[in-house]
Design an enzyme around this catalytic site. Sequence first.
Site, PDB file in Angstrom:
ATOM      1  N   THR A  64       0.439  -6.007  -4.978  1.00 54.00           N
ATOM      2  CA  THR A  64      -0.682  -6.239  -4.187  1.00 54.00           C
ATOM      3  C   THR A  64      -1.506  -5.206  -3.778  1.00 54.00           C
ATOM      4  OG1 THR A  64      -1.501  -7.325  -2.414  1.00 54.00           O
ATOM      5  CG2 THR A  64       0.638  -6.589  -2.362  1.00 54.00           C
ATOM      6  N   TYR A 100       3.372  -8.113   4.445  1.00 54.09           N
ATOM      7  CA  TYR A 100       3.426  -8.261   3.120  1.00 54.09           C
ATOM      8  C   TYR A 100       3.332  -7.316   2.296  1.00 54.09           C
ATOM      9  CZ  TYR A 100       1.474 -10.285  -1.000  1.00 54.09           C
ATOM     10  OH  TYR A 100       1.023 -10.464  -2.204  1.00 54.09           O
TER      11      TYR A 100
END
Length: 327
Positions: free
Chosen positions: A117, A141
């Site tokens: 990501t 995350y």
Amino acid sequence: MANVLVTGGAGYIGSHACKALAAAGFTPVTFDNLVTGWRDAVKFGPLVEGDLLDRPQIDAVFAEYQPVAVMHFAALSQVGDSMKQPGLYWRNNVEGSLNLIEATVAANCENFVFSSTCATYGDQDNIVLDENSAQLPINAYGASKRAIEDILRNFEAAHGLKAVIFRYFNVAGADPEGELGEFHQPETHLVPLMLDAIDGKRDALTVFGTDYDTPDGTCIRDYVHVCDLVDAHVLGLQWLLDGKPSRVFNLGTGTGFSVREVVEHSREVTNRAVPIIEGARRIGDCTKLVSGSSRAVAELGWAPKRSTLSEMIADAWRWHQTGHYDT
Ligand code: UDP
């Protein structure tokens, strides 16, 4: 047909990847715990219900299906939630991935496609983020995904496991044929929440922060169509099967849109008003995340076809009105 093990194949991106893999002549074998995925999103190959925290279950799926490669989508992926429950994110994402990576090596499978990501880059003002940019995540995350990238590099050095790592920017849209779409419970992502607000399923979209250092004060993101994104995965798989080396690729368009611009495009596409409330910042959000994506285009031959904001919203809107999964 060669099998590809797809973790998270019942989820939003994983299910679209399964469709693309099937179209490219592979059999996608979904491994999913159905915590955030949907049984009836698995339409293009077998579903094995299992959890990445359960290593014997992973070993069993390798033994049964002998996949030529792994595509690893399964993860918890909400930035805000990751800041409230970091332990959950580290255990699920990192420990789960470590189990999977170890099982891949144990099964002598050498090819691994990983969904990472742009959140691994963190908040780096006013630069276009390319694959050589520093990885300085500001939320759990992003930190968990960066750790998995590190694990993959260590396992290549020790065991020869080859990996294509994709760092996604913001994924939106839906299968234009209407078979698949985005559906989370609870929903946290901008586009589906906005479509809910447009058709009255919720009162309004709360805009998270209007005091960012951007032209209109709202966060800027780079949106990429889910179908273009999964096309890149098939190219990445082929890259590995052709014997090419491990590589990191950003997947975005290189163009950023603010939350207010996404709202405006949605108003135009749906021809309906978008009720909004201006709210506080969401903890963990970066100001601006825009991709330098020339590497995927130049090296993989990736050619995004549907990643204009209007097309993404139009496809998401069609799914929103006509598609659903049984809950
Ligand atoms: N966002 C927002 N309201 C919402 C959900 C998201 O203003 O209800 C904003 C969020 O702050 C971010 C952008 O929309 O700037 C995209 O957020 P999303 O959760 O869709 O993806 P993320 O960037 O967190 O991966």
